[in-house]
Every structure is written in C-alpha cells, then in structure tokens.
Design a protein around this motif. Structure first.
Motif, PDB file in Angstrom:
ATOM      1  N   LYS A 288      49.814  18.774 -26.571  1.00 18.37           N
ATOM      2  CA  LYS A 288      50.251  19.266 -27.880  1.00 18.37           C
ATOM      3  C   LYS A 288      49.108  19.200 -28.892  1.00 18.37           C
ATOM      4  CE  LYS A 288      53.992  20.709 -30.104  1.00 18.37           C
ATOM      5  NZ  LYS A 288      55.082  19.757 -30.401  1.00 18.37           N
ATOM      6  N   GLY A 289      48.216  18.244 -28.712  1.00 20.82           N
ATOM      7  CA  GLY A 289      47.077  18.095 -29.602  1.00 20.82           C
ATOM      8  C   GLY A 289      46.002  17.266 -28.923  1.00 20.82           C
ATOM      9  N   LYS A 290      44.816  17.197 -29.536  1.00 24.10           N
ATOM     10  CA  LYS A 290      43.742  16.392 -28.956  1.00 24.10           C
ATOM     11  C   LYS A 290      42.712  16.045 -30.016  1.00 24.10           C
ATOM     12  CE  LYS A 290      40.913  20.304 -27.341  1.00 24.10           C
ATOM     13  NZ  LYS A 290      40.167  20.882 -26.207  1.00 24.10           N
ATOM     14  N   ASP A 291      42.087  14.897 -29.831  1.00 21.87           N
ATOM     15  CA  ASP A 291      40.917  14.505 -30.600  1.00 21.87           C
ATOM     16  C   ASP A 291      39.703  14.850 -29.749  1.00 21.87           C
ATOM     17  OD1 ASP A 291      38.628  12.736 -31.311  1.00 21.87           O
ATOM     18  OD2 ASP A 291      40.028  11.958 -32.809  1.00 21.87           O
ATOM     19  N   ARG A 292      38.844  15.724 -30.221  1.00 24.71           N
ATOM     20  CA  ARG A 292      37.764  16.247 -29.399  1.00 24.71           C
ATOM     21  C   ARG A 292      36.790  15.159 -28.948  1.00 24.71           C
ATOM     22  NH1 ARG A 292      38.064  21.734 -29.418  1.00 24.71           N
ATOM     23  NH2 ARG A 292      35.964  22.002 -28.588  1.00 24.71           N
ATOM     24  N   MET A 293      36.572  14.156 -29.771  1.00 25.55           N
ATOM     25  CA  MET A 293      35.664  13.087 -29.380  1.00 25.55           C
ATOM     26  C   MET A 293      36.257  12.225 -28.268  1.00 25.55           C
ATOM     27  SD  MET A 293      32.688  11.915 -29.805  1.00 25.55           S
ATOM     28  CE  MET A 293      32.175  12.670 -31.346  1.00 25.55           C
TER      29      MET A 293
END
Length: 338
Positions: A288-293
């Motif tokens: 559904k979402g993500k933190d790229r780092m």
C-alpha cells in the motif's frame, strides 16, 4: 494412418502452420513499413511546399478533398490525418535515432505517441515497449494514461546486482514503481484477501497493468517443503524473460521482513518449480505504501531478484517522486539495452 505416421504428420502440419504465420506477420510488417514511409513522404512534401511557396492551412484542406475524390473508399487522406502526417515528419525529421524506429510500429500507435508524449525519451520508451511486447493501441493508451514511463524509470529493484547481465535491463523494464488498479471495485480500506480476489476476478485487466507479457499461473500457489505448506499470493510467468514471477500482496506499508519472506519463496521456486532452461524467478512485493530508504536497505542484502512497488486504486503519480527520476543520460542508456 499408423500412429507414428500420424504423429509425424501432426508435427509436419504444425511446421507448415508456423511458417504461414511467419509469412503473414512478415507481410504485415512490410505493408506497415511502406505505409509509414508513404505518410512520412507526404508530410515532408507538405512541409516543403509550404516553405517554398508560403502556402497556409488551405493547401491541406484542398489536398484532402482532391485525394479523397481521386482515391474514393481509401481511408487515410482526411484533413486531420494529413495534418498528422505533417506533424509526424516535423517531429522526427532531425532525430536519427527515432526516425527508423517509428517505421516499425503502426500508424495508430505513432499518432498516440506523438499526441500524448512530452519528449523524445518518453517517445522512445513507448516505441521500444511496443516493439518488444506487442502492445495494442488500447494497451498503449492505458500505459501512457497510467504513467508507465515515469513509474518504470523510478522503480526499486536489486536486479543490477543479482540477475544475469543478459536479462538485467529487460527485467528492470518489467517492474514499475507503482501499479494502478483503478478497474477494481474496492474501497480504500480492504484486506489482502479482498485485494487478491478482486485482482483474480479481473485477471486480464490485472495482466495488462502488469505489462501485457505475463501469463497467469495461479493464486495461492502451493509449495510443499518438508511436509509443510506455503502459499504464494499470485504466481505469473513472464514470456519474454522466461521466468516465474512471484507476487506478494500487502495492504500495509513495506516492512523489511517482507523481503526475507520473498527470498524464501524465490529459493523454493528455483529449486522445486523452475525449469532447467528458465531464468531465475523474480519477486514483486506489492504494498500500500513504502519508504524508499527502507526498501533500499532491505534489497541491498537480498541475494534474490526482488522489486518493491506500491499500488493505487486511483491513477496518480506522487509529486515527491519527481526528484527520484533518473537523468536523461541514464534513461537513454537503459533504453539502448532494451
């Protein structure tokens, strides 16, 4: 007819059919190339005469009327199409790279690209994808509307590190950073099971959004290891890459442990399911979402090819991803390897 003779005949018939299909395809390609060359020349001639004699818009309108009168029943010489030919020529006349490529795709595809793409790198991307994956006009429109170019250029994978060089670039182009499932009748809040069932119920639309060269293998694909059962949410097969593609669905934000679970699935697929002549299995974690780092750190230590993407029920590209877009030089290098 004896059984062995009958089997030989069936093989022989299959070879003849395949040869006929190849000839038909080659004939269509030749006709298309000649048509594109004709339209290019007409566009060039219109531009040349307008520059030479200072003719305005009326020459195109008059030309359309006279050509339709001379060639009744033959489509392609309308006023609008003649303007498209002019625009087509002007768009590519000074582009040594794209001018030959546009002859290898259909006129309808060319028009969509001219009218919808912002720059030559985007145009080149879609031209090459049409050639490679055989997109129809409608699939092309869908991919452009859902910003496949942008979403492919900023995708997050570890393919450069873990895949064989000969399929690395193709694999990168097979995974987007975000997928749009606007064809699903789902609310913003839903479970992983609801998402899976909705995708499977519209599997053809799902495969188109994934890229159009996938085939469906199964959902809740069962793996048995030492008497214990494990299930992959969705298993696809990529026909160009010749590899299995495991998809895990997550209705939450990406967590590092998801990569470990996918790595386990890919190891099992390679040992138990993959054919000898197939390439290593690839995993796509859809969240559904993500933190790229966090994704970058998680993939850095993974020894299996994994991509992490998000999905949306409505089409939009987050503004904050614009800064992630690679340089024109990097994009050009990637497309040269397609």
């Amino acid at each position: 007819m004896k059984k062995t003779t009958q089997n030989n005949y069936v093989d022989f018939l299959g070879e003849i059919k395949e040869r006929i299909r190849r000839a038909q395809y080659d004939a269509l390609k030749a006709v298309n190339k000649e048509l594109i060359t004709l339209y290019w020349d007409i566009g060039k001639m219109i531009v040349g005469r307008q520059e030479q004699y200072g003719w305005g818009k009326s020459v195109v309108e008059n030309l359309a009327k006279d050509l339709q009168k001379e060639f009744p029943g033959i489509q392609g010489y309308s006023k609008d199409n003649l303007w498209r030919m002019r625009k087509f020529y002007l768009q590519y006349k000074n582009n040594e790279k794209l001018a030959p490529l546009v002859q290898e795709i259909g006129w309808a595809h060319n028009i969509v690209i001219i009218e919808s793409c912002k720059d030559n790198l985007e145009r080149e991307f879609y031209i090459r994808m049409i050639k490679k994956f055989g997109w129809t006009k409608n699939v092309l429109i869908h991919q452009i509307e859902n910003k496949t170019y942008e979403k492919t250029m900023i995708n997050q994978t570890n393919f450069s590190k873990v895949l064989p060089e000969e399929i690395r670039s193709q694999a990168k182009l097979a995974v987007k950073d975000e997928y749009t499932f606007d064809f699903l009748e789902l609310g913003e809040e839903h479970t992983e099971l609801e998402l899976e069932r909705a995708l499977i119920s519209k599997v053809n639309r799902f495969l188109i959004e994934m890229g159009g060269v996938f085939t469906f293998v199964g959902n809740q694909f069962r793996l048995e290891i030492n008497g214990k059962e494990f299930f992959i949410d969705i298993l696809l097969y990529h026909r160009r890459l010749k590899c299995l593609v495991a998809i895990e669905l997550k209705v939450s934000e990406f967590k590092p442990e998801y990569a470990g679970k996918m790595q386990f699935y890919l190891s099992a697929l390679d040992d138990l399911v993959k054919m000898k002549d197939e390439n290593p299995s690839i995993g796509i974690i859809l969240c559904k979402g993500k933190d790229r780092m966090i994704v970058e750190y998680a993939l850095r230590v993974s020894g299996k090819p994994i991509g992490v993407a998000t999905y949306k029920i409505t089409a939009r590209l987050p503004r904050n991803l614009k800064k992630e877009f690679p340089s024109p030089e990097q994009i050009a290098r990637l497309m040269e390897e397609m």
